[in-house]
Design an enzyme around this catalytic site. Sequence first.
Site, PDB file in Angstrom:
ATOM      1  N   ASP A  90      -5.662  -7.739   1.215  1.00  0.00           N
ATOM      2  CA  ASP A  90      -6.009  -9.466   0.859  1.00  0.00           C
ATOM      3  C   ASP A  90      -7.087  -9.595  -0.378  1.00  0.00           C
ATOM      4  O   ASP A  90      -6.937 -10.656  -0.876  1.00  0.00           O
ATOM      5  CB  ASP A  90      -6.395  -9.885   2.197  1.00  0.00           C
ATOM      6  CG  ASP A  90      -5.837 -10.123   3.685  1.00  0.00           C
ATOM      7  OD1 ASP A  90      -4.583  -9.698   3.730  1.00  0.00           O
ATOM      8  OD2 ASP A  90      -6.245 -10.762   4.840  1.00  0.00           O
ATOM      9  N   ASN A 109       0.955  -0.934  -0.170  1.00  0.00           N
ATOM     10  CA  ASN A 109      -0.093  -0.136  -0.307  1.00  0.00           C
ATOM     11  C   ASN A 109       0.959   1.256   0.049  1.00  0.00           C
ATOM     12  O   ASN A 109       2.047   0.992   0.207  1.00  0.00           O
ATOM     13  CB  ASN A 109      -1.400  -0.320   1.205  1.00  0.00           C
ATOM     14  CG  ASN A 109      -0.252   0.054   2.220  1.00  0.00           C
ATOM     15  OD1 ASN A 109       0.515   0.490   2.405  1.00  0.00           O
ATOM     16  ND2 ASN A 109      -1.191  -0.358   3.264  1.00  0.00           N
ATOM     17  N   LEU A 110       0.339   2.366  -0.169  1.00  0.00           N
ATOM     18  CA  LEU A 110       1.232   3.379  -0.688  1.00  0.00           C
ATOM     19  C   LEU A 110       2.200   3.569   0.888  1.00  0.00           C
ATOM     20  O   LEU A 110       2.864   3.892   1.113  1.00  0.00           O
ATOM     21  CB  LEU A 110       0.162   4.607  -0.756  1.00  0.00           C
ATOM     22  CG  LEU A 110       0.902   6.078  -0.749  1.00  0.00           C
ATOM     23  CD1 LEU A 110       1.722   5.961  -1.814  1.00  0.00           C
ATOM     24  CD2 LEU A 110      -0.049   7.291  -1.179  1.00  0.00           C
ATOM     25  N   SER A 111       1.724   3.738   2.108  1.00  0.00           N
ATOM     26  CA  SER A 111       2.495   3.829   3.416  1.00  0.00           C
ATOM     27  C   SER A 111       3.888   3.208   3.683  1.00  0.00           C
ATOM     28  O   SER A 111       4.542   3.375   4.177  1.00  0.00           O
ATOM     29  CB  SER A 111       2.014   3.413   4.689  1.00  0.00           C
ATOM     30  OG  SER A 111       1.988   3.252   5.743  1.00  0.00           O
ATOM     31  N   GLU A 112       3.263   2.166   2.659  1.00  0.00           N
ATOM     32  CA  GLU A 112       4.429   0.487   3.291  1.00  0.00           C
ATOM     33  C   GLU A 112       5.143   1.194   2.180  1.00  0.00           C
ATOM     34  O   GLU A 112       6.797   0.737   2.136  1.00  0.00           O
ATOM     35  CB  GLU A 112       4.211  -0.991   2.986  1.00  0.00           C
ATOM     36  CG  GLU A 112       3.212  -1.008   4.093  1.00  0.00           C
ATOM     37  CD  GLU A 112       2.332  -2.896   3.830  1.00  0.00           C
ATOM     38  OE1 GLU A 112       1.830  -3.323   4.305  1.00  0.00           O
ATOM     39  OE2 GLU A 112       1.548  -2.613   1.961  1.00  0.00           O
TER      40      GLU A 112
END
Length: 474
Positions: free
Chosen positions: A263, A194-197
């Site tokens: 998921d 995701n963007l944060s990761e």
Amino acid sequence: MKLSMPRFDQAPVLVVGDVMLDRYWHGATSRISPEAPVPVVRVEQHEDRPGGAANVALNIAALGAQALLVGVTGRDEAADSLANSLKAAGVDARFQRIDSQPTIVKLRVMSRHQQLLRVDFEEPFRTDAAALALDVEALLDQVKVLVLSDYGKGALQNHQVLIQAARARNIPVLADPKGKDFAIYRGASLITPNLSEFETIVGRCADEAELVAKGQALMSELELGALLVTRGEHGMTLLRHGQPALHLPARAREVFDVTGAGDTVISTLAAALAAGEELPSAVGLANLAAGIVVGKLGTAAISAPELRRAVQREQGSERGVLGLEQLLLAIEDARAHGEKIVFTNGCFDILHAGHVTYLEQARAQGDRLIVGVNDDASVTRLKGAGRPINSVDRRMAVLAGLGAVDWVVSFAEDTPERLLEQVRPDVLVKGGDYGVEQVVGAQIVKAYGGEVRVLGLVENSSTTAIVEKIRQKG
């Protein structure tokens, strides 16, 4: 982007990773505790759902694909609950059970669809990485895609062994990454942060151009086949070598809970790729699936019919001219929403006011109106040489433009009996001054409990008369 439903029944996928149990306690809250300023929840219902890698496998099975799962649990009640739920859903789960550690459990206390508290029961697993790798390698020849569902809980200890084992067999590897070291996913076919990761690894991205540039650099550094960054309300961005970035807008109609959305993305991607879809199409399907699942409460799977309906909406097949396969899917969707299906048929060679009035009356008999249209050859057989005046494509296009008509489909036979057997409308409608038993197809419809209704003809409205008048003046 043109999307279609894959043949998920021909899509075996192996999921390896951190399995956990998502446990929900639901109850009513009506007072504050006298012991502390916290609400008192009277628990009325509890449920267990597979979480983490188990939820990925569950989503794959819910789409109709074959899901195999390898993970690590304790030897306890939570592991038994997980195993039973997965077996009931058709997932072939192989657990490495450890006596000295508990199965990971995420307990959520809910009231009025709101999460009041989450309690985590977990400790990192001390996995026998060599034994797990052997379990995975023994299953690789049975599948078309390998998914690494990594939550950083210890099940995945040696990512490279698994990635290289799959690559040696030309099996794509998809990884849902966690942590601050993406180098462990080197050589994967696709990773889905995701963007944060993603920004944890590459730094903050001020705009899409910077995201693309940093993503391309990361792909080259880690020898990745592709990179998919999920961006919440901003949709998804797919990066591939030598291809322009593909930005897909979010498709959520309502957002209730983002639990498990990642998921859903990787499970839909994996199932679609295993079924033979190209990567952009698989990403498009995953984007639609994510839009569905965030509209549900808690960790949830989406079904093939739900995804099929989303594909229909995306392709604009809620109304208009459809092929038979599309029509049957649209009918399935309508019936799932409790809608009554009405069917009528005819040549509709030159559409006139009588037709419009009749079709409006037919539409009033239910919720959805299907118009079956004789193709050109059958019109010629029925009406004679020189007919039809308009080709079947033009006739259907005009009918599809009417507000009363939902779906238009053609048939090649002189009568619609074969089409009726497949469509099985709730109501068969014809215009005329004859009895119900004289309506072609009436016995077919009545045999399964449907209705047959005859509507009166609109006076002074006849295609044959219009054609004759044109010929006389021509």
